[in-house]
Write an enzyme that holds these catalytic residues in place. Sequence first.
Site, PDB file in Angstrom:
ATOM      1  N   GLU A  34      27.389  45.807  45.826  1.00 20.35           N
ATOM      2  CA  GLU A  34      28.165  45.171  44.749  1.00 20.35           C
ATOM      3  C   GLU A  34      28.105  46.052  43.515  1.00 20.35           C
ATOM      4  OE1 GLU A  34      30.332  42.368  44.367  1.00 20.35           O
ATOM      5  OE2 GLU A  34      30.570  43.539  42.537  1.00 20.35           O
ATOM      6  N   LEU A  39      25.974  39.248  41.169  1.00 17.14           N
ATOM      7  CA  LEU A  39      26.544  38.925  42.485  1.00 17.14           C
ATOM      8  C   LEU A  39      27.539  37.762  42.359  1.00 17.14           C
ATOM      9  CD1 LEU A  39      23.190  39.062  44.528  1.00 17.14           C
ATOM     10  CD2 LEU A  39      25.004  40.800  44.494  1.00 17.14           C
ATOM     11  N   GLY A 179      52.145  29.302  38.788  1.00 12.40           N
ATOM     12  CA  GLY A 179      51.288  29.119  39.967  1.00 12.40           C
ATOM     13  C   GLY A 179      49.980  28.454  39.572  1.00 12.40           C
ATOM     14  N   GLU A 200      58.688  30.809  34.596  1.00 16.66           N
ATOM     15  CA  GLU A 200      58.573  30.972  36.051  1.00 16.66           C
ATOM     16  C   GLU A 200      59.869  31.565  36.599  1.00 16.66           C
ATOM     17  OE1 GLU A 200      56.386  30.533  38.830  1.00 16.66           O
ATOM     18  OE2 GLU A 200      58.165  31.165  39.912  1.00 16.66           O
ATOM     19  N   GLY A 269      50.318  36.266  40.397  1.00 13.64           N
ATOM     20  CA  GLY A 269      49.764  36.460  41.732  1.00 13.64           C
ATOM     21  C   GLY A 269      48.627  37.466  41.723  1.00 13.64           C
ATOM     22  N   HIS A 442      36.610  -0.826  49.150  1.00  9.49           N
ATOM     23  CA  HIS A 442      37.437  -1.354  48.059  1.00  9.49           C
ATOM     24  C   HIS A 442      36.569  -1.616  46.836  1.00  9.49           C
ATOM     25  CE1 HIS A 442      40.570  -3.551  45.968  1.00  9.49           C
ATOM     26  NE2 HIS A 442      39.670  -4.476  45.682  1.00  9.49           N
TER      27      HIS A 442
HETATM   28  P1  FAD Z   1      35.930  38.496  45.521  1.00  5.04           P
HETATM   29  O1  FAD Z   1      35.370  37.195  45.098  1.00  5.04           O
HETATM   30  O2  FAD Z   1      37.052  39.059  44.731  1.00  5.04           O
HETATM   31  O3  FAD Z   1      34.723  39.509  45.540  1.00  5.04           O
HETATM   32  C1  FAD Z   1      34.886  40.867  45.786  1.00  5.04           C
HETATM   33  C2  FAD Z   1      33.712  41.618  45.183  1.00  5.04           C
HETATM   34  O4  FAD Z   1      33.728  42.942  45.688  1.00  5.04           O
HETATM   35  C3  FAD Z   1      33.764  41.751  43.662  1.00  5.04           C
HETATM   36  O5  FAD Z   1      32.560  41.297  43.092  1.00  5.04           O
HETATM   37  C4  FAD Z   1      33.928  43.253  43.419  1.00  5.04           C
HETATM   38  O6  FAD Z   1      33.224  43.715  42.267  1.00  5.04           O
HETATM   39  C5  FAD Z   1      33.319  43.824  44.669  1.00  5.04           C
HETATM   40  N1  FAD Z   1      33.806  45.162  45.014  1.00  5.04           N
HETATM   41  C6  FAD Z   1      35.098  45.566  45.142  1.00  5.04           C
HETATM   42  N2  FAD Z   1      35.154  46.843  45.548  1.00  5.04           N
HETATM   43  C7  FAD Z   1      33.868  47.256  45.673  1.00  5.04           C
HETATM   44  C8  FAD Z   1      33.268  48.458  46.084  1.00  5.04           C
HETATM   45  N3  FAD Z   1      33.986  49.506  46.481  1.00  5.04           N
HETATM   46  N4  FAD Z   1      31.917  48.540  46.080  1.00  5.04           N
HETATM   47  C9  FAD Z   1      31.160  47.470  45.702  1.00  5.04           C
HETATM   48  N5  FAD Z   1      31.671  46.301  45.336  1.00  5.04           N
HETATM   49  C10 FAD Z   1      33.007  46.189  45.330  1.00  5.04           C
HETATM   50  N6  FAD Z   1      39.615  29.901  44.894  1.00  5.04           N
HETATM   51  C11 FAD Z   1      39.268  28.660  45.284  1.00  5.04           C
HETATM   52  O7  FAD Z   1      39.116  28.420  46.486  1.00  5.04           O
HETATM   53  N7  FAD Z   1      39.081  27.648  44.372  1.00  5.04           N
HETATM   54  C12 FAD Z   1      39.245  27.852  43.045  1.00  5.04           C
HETATM   55  O8  FAD Z   1      39.066  26.927  42.246  1.00  5.04           O
HETATM   56  C13 FAD Z   1      39.619  29.151  42.602  1.00  5.04           C
HETATM   57  N8  FAD Z   1      39.786  29.395  41.287  1.00  5.04           N
HETATM   58  C14 FAD Z   1      40.121  30.657  40.888  1.00  5.04           C
HETATM   59  C15 FAD Z   1      40.311  30.881  39.534  1.00  5.04           C
HETATM   60  C16 FAD Z   1      40.655  32.138  39.082  1.00  5.04           C
HETATM   61  C17 FAD Z   1      40.855  32.364  37.599  1.00  5.04           C
HETATM   62  C18 FAD Z   1      40.798  33.206  40.014  1.00  5.04           C
HETATM   63  C19 FAD Z   1      41.136  34.595  39.533  1.00  5.04           C
HETATM   64  C20 FAD Z   1      40.615  32.997  41.366  1.00  5.04           C
HETATM   65  C21 FAD Z   1      40.279  31.716  41.817  1.00  5.04           C
HETATM   66  N9  FAD Z   1      40.105  31.442  43.172  1.00  5.04           N
HETATM   67  C22 FAD Z   1      39.790  30.167  43.579  1.00  5.04           C
HETATM   68  C23 FAD Z   1      40.261  32.486  44.202  1.00  5.04           C
HETATM   69  C24 FAD Z   1      38.873  33.017  44.635  1.00  5.04           C
HETATM   70  O9  FAD Z   1      38.188  33.493  43.501  1.00  5.04           O
HETATM   71  C25 FAD Z   1      39.029  34.114  45.675  1.00  5.04           C
HETATM   72  O10 FAD Z   1      39.811  33.646  46.753  1.00  5.04           O
HETATM   73  C26 FAD Z   1      37.669  34.557  46.198  1.00  5.04           C
HETATM   74  O11 FAD Z   1      36.841  35.009  45.151  1.00  5.04           O
HETATM   75  C27 FAD Z   1      37.821  35.657  47.239  1.00  5.04           C
HETATM   76  O12 FAD Z   1      36.569  36.020  47.687  1.00  5.04           O
HETATM   77  P2  FAD Z   1      36.284  37.485  48.277  1.00  5.04           P
HETATM   78  O13 FAD Z   1      34.863  37.455  48.734  1.00  5.04           O
HETATM   79  O14 FAD Z   1      37.330  37.853  49.238  1.00  5.04           O
HETATM   80  O15 FAD Z   1      36.432  38.494  47.049  1.00  5.04           O
HETATM   81  P1  NAI Z   2      50.375  32.220  42.465  1.00  2.50           P
HETATM   82  O1  NAI Z   2      50.889  32.981  43.615  1.00  2.50           O
HETATM   83  O2  NAI Z   2      49.722  30.911  42.680  1.00  2.50           O
HETATM   84  O3  NAI Z   2      51.559  31.961  41.425  1.00  2.50           O
HETATM   85  C1  NAI Z   2      52.281  33.018  40.864  1.00  2.50           C
HETATM   86  C2  NAI Z   2      53.570  32.464  40.296  1.00  2.50           C
HETATM   87  O4  NAI Z   2      54.195  33.488  39.558  1.00  2.50           O
HETATM   88  C3  NAI Z   2      54.557  32.018  41.370  1.00  2.50           C
HETATM   89  O5  NAI Z   2      55.042  30.746  41.036  1.00  2.50           O
HETATM   90  C4  NAI Z   2      55.639  33.094  41.323  1.00  2.50           C
HETATM   91  O6  NAI Z   2      56.926  32.609  41.681  1.00  2.50           O
HETATM   92  C5  NAI Z   2      55.581  33.479  39.863  1.00  2.50           C
HETATM   93  N1  NAI Z   2      56.089  34.815  39.565  1.00  2.50           N
HETATM   94  C6  NAI Z   2      55.982  35.940  40.320  1.00  2.50           C
HETATM   95  N2  NAI Z   2      56.551  36.988  39.674  1.00  2.50           N
HETATM   96  C7  NAI Z   2      57.018  36.502  38.494  1.00  2.50           C
HETATM   97  C8  NAI Z   2      57.679  37.083  37.390  1.00  2.50           C
HETATM   98  N3  NAI Z   2      57.951  38.379  37.365  1.00  2.50           N
HETATM   99  N4  NAI Z   2      58.000  36.302  36.342  1.00  2.50           N
HETATM  100  C9  NAI Z   2      57.704  34.962  36.344  1.00  2.50           C
HETATM  101  N5  NAI Z   2      57.076  34.358  37.378  1.00  2.50           N
HETATM  102  C10 NAI Z   2      56.717  35.117  38.425  1.00  2.50           C
HETATM  103  O7  NAI Z   2      49.413  33.248  41.693  1.00  2.50           O
HETATM  104  P2  NAI Z   2      48.336  33.021  40.564  1.00  2.50           P
HETATM  105  O8  NAI Z   2      48.573  31.765  39.821  1.00  2.50           O
HETATM  106  O9  NAI Z   2      48.285  34.302  39.826  1.00  2.50           O
HETATM  107  O10 NAI Z   2      47.007  32.853  41.391  1.00  2.50           O
HETATM  108  C11 NAI Z   2      46.626  33.853  42.345  1.00  2.50           C
HETATM  109  C12 NAI Z   2      45.840  33.246  43.457  1.00  2.50           C
HETATM  110  O11 NAI Z   2      44.525  32.922  43.041  1.00  2.50           O
HETATM  111  C13 NAI Z   2      46.409  31.920  43.964  1.00  2.50           C
HETATM  112  O12 NAI Z   2      47.466  32.116  44.851  1.00  2.50           O
HETATM  113  C14 NAI Z   2      45.227  31.318  44.634  1.00  2.50           C
HETATM  114  O13 NAI Z   2      45.135  31.810  45.932  1.00  2.50           O
HETATM  115  C15 NAI Z   2      44.061  31.822  43.787  1.00  2.50           C
HETATM  116  N6  NAI Z   2      43.613  30.740  42.893  1.00  2.50           N
HETATM  117  C16 NAI Z   2      43.212  29.554  43.425  1.00  2.50           C
HETATM  118  C17 NAI Z   2      42.828  28.520  42.626  1.00  2.50           C
HETATM  119  C18 NAI Z   2      42.453  27.229  43.243  1.00  2.50           C
HETATM  120  O14 NAI Z   2      42.241  27.183  44.454  1.00  2.50           O
HETATM  121  N7  NAI Z   2      42.335  26.141  42.489  1.00  2.50           N
HETATM  122  C19 NAI Z   2      42.796  28.632  41.169  1.00  2.50           C
HETATM  123  C20 NAI Z   2      43.267  29.916  40.706  1.00  2.50           C
HETATM  124  C21 NAI Z   2      43.623  30.922  41.544  1.00  2.50           C
END
Ligand code: FAD
Ligand code: NAI
Length: 463
Positions: A34, A39, A179, A200, A269, A442
């Site tokens: 990492e 972590l 999104g 959007e 996205g 309930h």
């Molecule tokens: P990541 O969590 O992205 O972890 C990858 C790790 O690899 C990072 O720590 C990075 O530093 C490390 N890394 C990368 N390249 C290297 C390298 N070459 N060497 C060493 N380390 C490296 N998902 C949900 O299910 N529920 C939610 O509520 C939710 N909320 C979210 C809110 C936000 C604002 C965002 C941005 C995402 C959210 N997600 C949510 C999505 C979720 O965070 C991801 O789907 C998830 O973290 C993916 O896990 P991962 O293990 O694939 O990668």
């Molecule tokens: P998203 O894919 O959910 O939404 C992106 C939105 O941007 C879409 O509605 C798309 O049509 C729009 N869009 C794309 N290009 C555009 C443009 N040029 N101008 C205006 N609108 C545009 O992506 P988002 O919100 O960035 O989240 C990324 C991913 O992170 C999610 O798909 C989800 O997998 C994960 N995530 C999950 C959460 C959860 O589970 N609660 C919370 C936050 C993130």
Amino acid sequence: MSETFDVIVIGSGPGGYVCAIRAAQLGMKVACVEKRATLGGTCLNIGCIPSKALLQSSENFHETMHSWKDHGILVEGVKLDLDRMQDRKAEVVSANVKGVEFLFSKNKITWLKGAGRIVGPGKVDVAGVVYDAKNIVIATGSESVPLPGVEVDEDRIVTSTGALELEEVPGHLVVIGGGVIGLELGSVWRRLGAKVTVVEFLDRIVPGMDLEVAKTFQRVLAKQGFAFKLSTKVIGATRDDSGVTLSLEPVKGGAPETLRADVVLLAIGRRAYTEGLGLAEAGVETDPRGRIKTDTHFATNIPGIFAIGDVIAGPMLAHKAEDEGVALAEILAGQAGHVNYAAIPGIVYTWPEVASVGETEETLKEAGTTYNVGKFPFTANGRARAMGSTDGFVKILADKATDRLLGAHIVGPDAGALIAEIVTAIEFGASAEDVARICHAHPTLSEAVKEAALAADGRALHI
Ligand code: FAD
Ligand code: NAI
């Protein structure tokens, strides 16, 4: 002499750290690389956990300001202490990332600190030292997608990372992308007093979700003060000392316009992150969207190299990454690891929440599957009335011929907790009638799930 591991996992997000723990439980010698100082990956540091901490705090603030009066609780002099709110968020993150460090030491997993690079078959370079591995697991996650003409500075033009760190409530927050990120973080700042406009590209929000649910969700958010500019694209952003001017263009033709913002959140996205991994040199194939190609056993085209989580195809969700981590560790141990992609819930943690699993009406129509719809509104649920949270409904989709559950979509209070029942039912191949015949306590919100299941057969009791 370099150290040899059974498995080296690159990336310690929910995919990577869970894979490492399960592999260690199964008796393998495991290291996890990492490069971040802590972590837990995106999820624990800059994603799921900090966003949910701020969603909880901002909801508490909003409730105190606006809802308690209705319950006969009069509070005067309520003030926002944003510094404390941000400190609390940092404490929640810290407790979680330290938790993963504890689990690593409990399971005797070596944390290799630095960026990992694949430098040959079974060889990973970390900070100039090459380690040997029988198996390499890539779990490097994702990053936010950039938009040409809108340059992120994480100050005035922010991604989710900057939107979690704002030091003051913006007067006007413009969110590009309707999104999950835009609506969750838009909710945080709306509740704390910002005017929020969502721009959007499509003619609807949350694409991929059931359309009826998306429309109701948008209506509820509009009632909370969100403004929406659908079918609109952002073609440029100019920053000055006091804010940002966005240039907008209607997708279906019409006059361009400008929109002034104090802060812009770019949330269009996320994309696979593989920078510096040495994929091309190692010969690992990616798809046109930059995601690592894998087979059903998470194997890439190169023997001994596997990939899981956001860096491969599928929903970018923490629990999907975790389940893939467990399945892969079990496969590497010779067991039958498996992920059921038809039963992965997705939740938007706004208020009300939106939760979804399985097929939508749109995907069923496209596949030509005939289905029954059972719907029940929260206005008819006693507990929702008592809570004062009656927006939304439960919708259940069941196969017309067999009554087997195909999908469920909920917009409403605690939708994220309610969907778990349907996920379990789908996993066990249950019918709508199975759910309808289960005794639900309930008065609970879960009675709305039972009623929707009854409604699939036209026999709901309370509407
Ligand atoms: P990541 O969590 O992205 O972890 C990858 C790790 O690899 C990072 O720590 C990075 O530093 C490390 N890394 C990368 N390249 C290297 C390298 N070459 N060497 C060493 N380390 C490296 N998902 C949900 O299910 N529920 C939610 O509520 C939710 N909320 C979210 C809110 C936000 C604002 C965002 C941005 C995402 C959210 N997600 C949510 C999505 C979720 O965070 C991801 O789907 C998830 O973290 C993916 O896990 P991962 O293990 O694939 O990668
Ligand atoms: P998203 O894919 O959910 O939404 C992106 C939105 O941007 C879409 O509605 C798309 O049509 C729009 N869009 C794309 N290009 C555009 C443009 N040029 N101008 C205006 N609108 C545009 O992506 P988002 O919100 O960035 O989240 C990324 C991913 O992170 C999610 O798909 C989800 O997998 C994960 N995530 C999950 C959460 C959860 O589970 N609660 C919370 C936050 C993130």
